[in-house]
Design a protein around this motif. Structure first.
Motif, mmCIF file in Angstrom:
data_model
loop_
_atom_site.group_PDB
_atom_site.id
_atom_site.type_symbol
_atom_site.label_atom_id
_atom_site.label_comp_id
_atom_site.label_asym_id
_atom_site.label_seq_id
_atom_site.Cartn_x
_atom_site.Cartn_y
_atom_site.Cartn_z
ATOM 1 N N ALA A 291 -13.033 11.480 6.223
ATOM 2 C CA ALA A 291 -11.751 12.138 5.924
ATOM 3 C C ALA A 291 -11.428 11.991 4.441
ATOM 4 O O ALA A 291 -11.006 12.947 3.772
ATOM 5 C CB ALA A 291 -10.635 11.543 6.778
ATOM 6 N N GLY A 292 -11.671 10.791 3.902
ATOM 7 C CA GLY A 292 -11.436 10.545 2.482
ATOM 8 C C GLY A 292 -12.347 11.410 1.628
ATOM 9 O O GLY A 292 -11.935 11.953 0.600
ATOM 10 N N ALA A 293 -13.596 11.556 2.057
ATOM 11 C CA ALA A 293 -14.555 12.364 1.304
ATOM 12 C C ALA A 293 -14.069 13.816 1.212
ATOM 13 O O ALA A 293 -14.121 14.436 0.147
ATOM 14 C CB ALA A 293 -15.921 12.303 1.977
ATOM 15 N N THR B 265 -6.586 7.099 3.407
ATOM 16 C CA THR B 265 -6.647 7.520 4.797
ATOM 17 C C THR B 265 -6.288 6.333 5.683
ATOM 18 O O THR B 265 -6.309 5.189 5.225
ATOM 19 C CB THR B 265 -8.063 8.058 5.125
ATOM 20 O OG1 THR B 265 -8.018 8.779 6.337
ATOM 21 C CG2 THR B 265 -9.066 6.926 5.287
ATOM 22 N N GLU B 266 -5.970 6.614 6.924
ATOM 23 C CA GLU B 266 -5.776 5.529 7.870
ATOM 24 C C GLU B 266 -6.982 5.541 8.786
ATOM 25 O O GLU B 266 -7.314 6.579 9.358
ATOM 26 C CB GLU B 266 -4.471 5.724 8.643
ATOM 27 C CG GLU B 266 -3.825 4.407 8.906
ATOM 28 C CD GLU B 266 -2.388 4.471 9.375
ATOM 29 O OE1 GLU B 266 -1.738 5.526 9.237
ATOM 30 O OE2 GLU B 266 -1.929 3.450 9.899
ATOM 31 N N TYR C 260 -6.898 2.670 3.875
ATOM 32 C CA TYR C 260 -7.953 2.492 2.879
ATOM 33 C C TYR C 260 -7.707 3.539 1.796
ATOM 34 O O TYR C 260 -7.424 4.695 2.122
ATOM 35 C CB TYR C 260 -9.347 2.769 3.461
ATOM 36 C CG TYR C 260 -9.820 1.753 4.470
ATOM 37 C CD1 TYR C 260 -9.478 1.865 5.806
ATOM 38 C CD2 TYR C 260 -10.643 0.691 4.079
ATOM 39 C CE1 TYR C 260 -9.932 0.942 6.736
ATOM 40 C CE2 TYR C 260 -11.103 -0.233 5.007
ATOM 41 C CZ TYR C 260 -10.738 -0.107 6.331
ATOM 42 O OH TYR C 260 -11.190 -1.020 7.247
ATOM 43 N N GLY C 261 -7.814 3.157 0.536
ATOM 44 C CA GLY C 261 -7.602 4.151 -0.509
ATOM 45 C C GLY C 261 -8.265 3.795 -1.820
ATOM 46 O O GLY C 261 -8.627 2.645 -2.075
ATOM 47 N N PHE D 124 0.845 -1.195 0.000
ATOM 48 C CA PHE D 124 0.000 0.000 0.000
ATOM 49 C C PHE D 124 0.881 1.246 0.000
ATOM 50 O O PHE D 124 0.655 2.186 -0.781
ATOM 51 C CB PHE D 124 -0.924 -0.008 1.228
ATOM 52 C CG PHE D 124 -2.124 0.892 1.096
ATOM 53 C CD1 PHE D 124 -3.391 0.361 0.889
ATOM 54 C CD2 PHE D 124 -1.983 2.280 1.161
ATOM 55 C CE1 PHE D 124 -4.500 1.198 0.752
ATOM 56 C CE2 PHE D 124 -3.081 3.115 1.028
ATOM 57 C CZ PHE D 124 -4.353 2.580 0.820
ATOM 58 N N GLU D 125 1.899 1.239 0.850
ATOM 59 C CA GLU D 125 2.773 2.418 0.943
ATOM 60 C C GLU D 125 3.526 2.648 -0.363
ATOM 61 O O GLU D 125 3.765 3.788 -0.761
ATOM 62 C CB GLU D 125 3.714 2.287 2.148
ATOM 63 C CG GLU D 125 2.942 2.585 3.443
ATOM 64 C CD GLU D 125 3.697 2.275 4.724
ATOM 65 O OE1 GLU D 125 4.808 1.701 4.658
ATOM 66 O OE2 GLU D 125 3.149 2.599 5.813
#
Ligand code: 5GP
Length: 205
Positions: free
Chosen positions: A107-109, A76-77, A83-84, A63-64
């Motif tokens: 946060a993602g939104a 986001t964590e 999750y991304g 992921f990183e």
């Protein structure tokens, strides 16, 4: 019918546990104009979840590496896991004129809205906190500790509703109304002048 000349709408749907997101989104996906963005995550699969269908399940390292390569549209964590949204798939879907549904947390939104001001943010809610609690307990699938954690999470997330464009309530046994509301919002947003400022030029093409 999807108009191939126009790019699709980026639609973000968030909602707390018990909002019925799963039911509403799978019903929307019956519609040919919609595509679902399969997120990447570092959390392990739950029983019945399939890699590439529910999520792309990745190790932390993988992921990183994808973050470093700029391959995530947003990430986001959340509760100790990444999750991304994979960028390439998302952009291709939009270019092809489909509406892209992202089912992501608050946060993602907010990150999506900052990067793509054109995105439409919809918050799907149970009718009330009391109903939400009753739904979570009624499922009978989770421990008391998990239920309390989800309710605590909800208390933190709900105030972010002011960052959204629309709020929809999913009443008991009336998920079809929530689905119809989302379809109506997407139709209206696609017809909005701000997305059709070049209508005159297009008309004579
Ligand atoms: P779960 O582990 O229950 O599947 O998801 C936990 C939370 O992560 C949910 O609120 C879900 O909406 C959110 N989520 C799922 N995929 C993504 C994503 O790609 N990006 C972000 N920011 N949140 C996501």
């Amino acid at each position: 019918m999807t108009d191939n000349k126009k790019s699709g709408l980026l639609v973000v749907v968030s909602g707390p546990a018990g909002s019925g997101k799963g039911t509403v989104l799978s019903s929307l996906m019956q519609d040919d104009d919609y595509r679902y963005s399969v997120s990447a995550t570092t959390r392990g699969p739950r029983p019945g979840e399939i890699d590439g269908v529910n999520y792309h399940f990745l190790t932390r390292e993988a992921f990183e590496a994808r973050i470093a390569a700029g391959e995530m549209l947003e990430y986001t964590e959340y509760c100790g896991n990444y999750y991304g949204t994979p960028k390439r798939e998302a952009e291709e879907v939009l270019r092809n004129g489909y509406n892209l549904l992202l089912e992501i947390e608050v946060a993602g939104a907010a990150n999506v809205k900052r990067l793509y001001p054109d995105a439409v943010l919809i918050m799907l809610l149970p009718p009330s906190f009391t109903v939400q609690e009753a739904r979570l307990r009624g499922r009978g699938t989770e421990t008391e500790e998990k239920i309390l954690a989800r309710l605590a999470q909800t208390r933190e997330e709900i105030p972010h509703v002011t960052e959204y464009d629309y709020v929809i309530y999913n009443y008991d046994g009336r998920a079809d109304e929530a689905v119809a509301d989302i379809r109506a919002i997407v139709r209206a947003e696609r017809a909005a002048l701000c997305r059709n400022a070049d209508a005159a030029t297009r008309y004579f093409q």
